[in-house]
Design a protein around this motif. Structure first.
Motif, short mmCIF file in Angstrom:
data_model
loop_
_atom_site.label_atom_id
_atom_site.label_comp_id
_atom_site.label_asym_id
_atom_site.label_seq_id
_atom_site.Cartn_x
_atom_site.Cartn_y
_atom_site.Cartn_z
N GLN A 59 -19.26 9.61 -4.94
CA GLN A 59 -19.49 10.15 -3.60
C GLN A 59 -20.94 10.63 -3.50
N ASP A 60 -21.57 10.36 -2.38
CA ASP A 60 -22.93 10.83 -2.13
C ASP A 60 -22.87 12.34 -1.84
N LYS A 65 -30.81 9.67 -4.52
CA LYS A 65 -29.59 10.31 -4.04
C LYS A 65 -28.83 10.85 -5.24
N SER A 88 -15.62 6.02 -9.43
CA SER A 88 -15.68 6.27 -8.00
C SER A 88 -16.74 7.34 -7.75
N ASN A 97 -15.68 -0.51 2.90
CA ASN A 97 -16.21 0.19 4.06
C ASN A 97 -15.99 1.69 3.99
N GLY A 98 -15.46 2.17 2.90
CA GLY A 98 -15.24 3.60 2.75
C GLY A 98 -16.54 4.31 2.42
N ASN A 99 -16.45 5.61 2.17
CA ASN A 99 -17.66 6.36 1.83
C ASN A 99 -17.73 6.64 0.33
N SER A 100 -16.88 5.99 -0.47
CA SER A 100 -16.95 6.09 -1.92
C SER A 100 -17.53 4.80 -2.48
N LEU A 101 -18.44 4.96 -3.40
CA LEU A 101 -18.98 3.81 -4.12
C LEU A 101 -18.07 3.55 -5.30
N ASN A 103 -20.09 -1.48 -0.02
CA ASN A 103 -20.83 -0.41 0.63
C ASN A 103 -21.99 0.11 -0.21
N GLN A 148 -24.85 0.13 2.04
CA GLN A 148 -24.89 1.26 2.97
C GLN A 148 -25.30 2.56 2.26
N ILE A 149 -24.84 2.75 1.03
CA ILE A 149 -25.08 4.02 0.32
C ILE A 149 -26.44 4.02 -0.39
#
Length: 142
Positions: free
Chosen positions: A118-119, A99, A116, A29-33, A49, A52-53
């Motif tokens: 990040q968008d 993205k 890891s 659920n974090g913002n890192s893939l 996630n 989500q991403i």
């Protein structure tokens, strides 16, 4: 005595399961893939996630599918090269948009790598906007 031992094992297994679920929730659920790949580049694990991403389901990116669906042109197949510094790649989302993901890879063994991402799409868009503004300015910018 065996009843006590099985109760202790059950309790320890329950604690381990709770820890696993906690870690999975934090990562998922974090913002890192997060991707775990083997030496051939097959995705062994992907954080939940990804939906989500990038819009893909978890199962859609396992194996070598991540490289196909995201149209990652840098993936060359067997013994794929890792860039152990920060780097940015443009990847295709399920809805057809693209993205920019900034990646950092960490090798854990000869066979397993953790990546890891990040968008950074918004940051790239802002950089391009200011670059265009400067390049097309008719006045001297100091």
């Amino acid at each position: 005595m065996s009843g006590i031992i099985s109760q202790i094992r059950y309790f320890l297994d329950l604690q381990n399961l709770e820890k696993y679920n906690l870690y999975e929730n934090i990562i998922g659920n974090g913002n890192s893939l997060v991707l775990i790949t083997n030496r051939e580049g097959e995705v062994l694990y992907c954080s939940k996630n990804v939906n989500q991403i990038l819009g893909y389901n978890y199962d859609e990116v396992l194996g070598l599918n991540y490289w196909k669906v995201t149209e990652d042109k840098y993936f060359k197949g067997l013994d794929y090269e890792l860039n152990l510094n920060l780097y940015v790649r443009k990847v295709k989302c399920k809805n057809g948009t693209y993205k920019y993901i900034q990646w950092k890879d960490k090798v854990f063994s000869k066979e397993v790598t953790l990546s890891s991402g990040q968008d950074v799409t918004e940051q790239i868009a802002i950089q391009k906007k200011y670059k265009n503004l400067i390049e097309q300015a008719s006045d001297f910018i100091f």
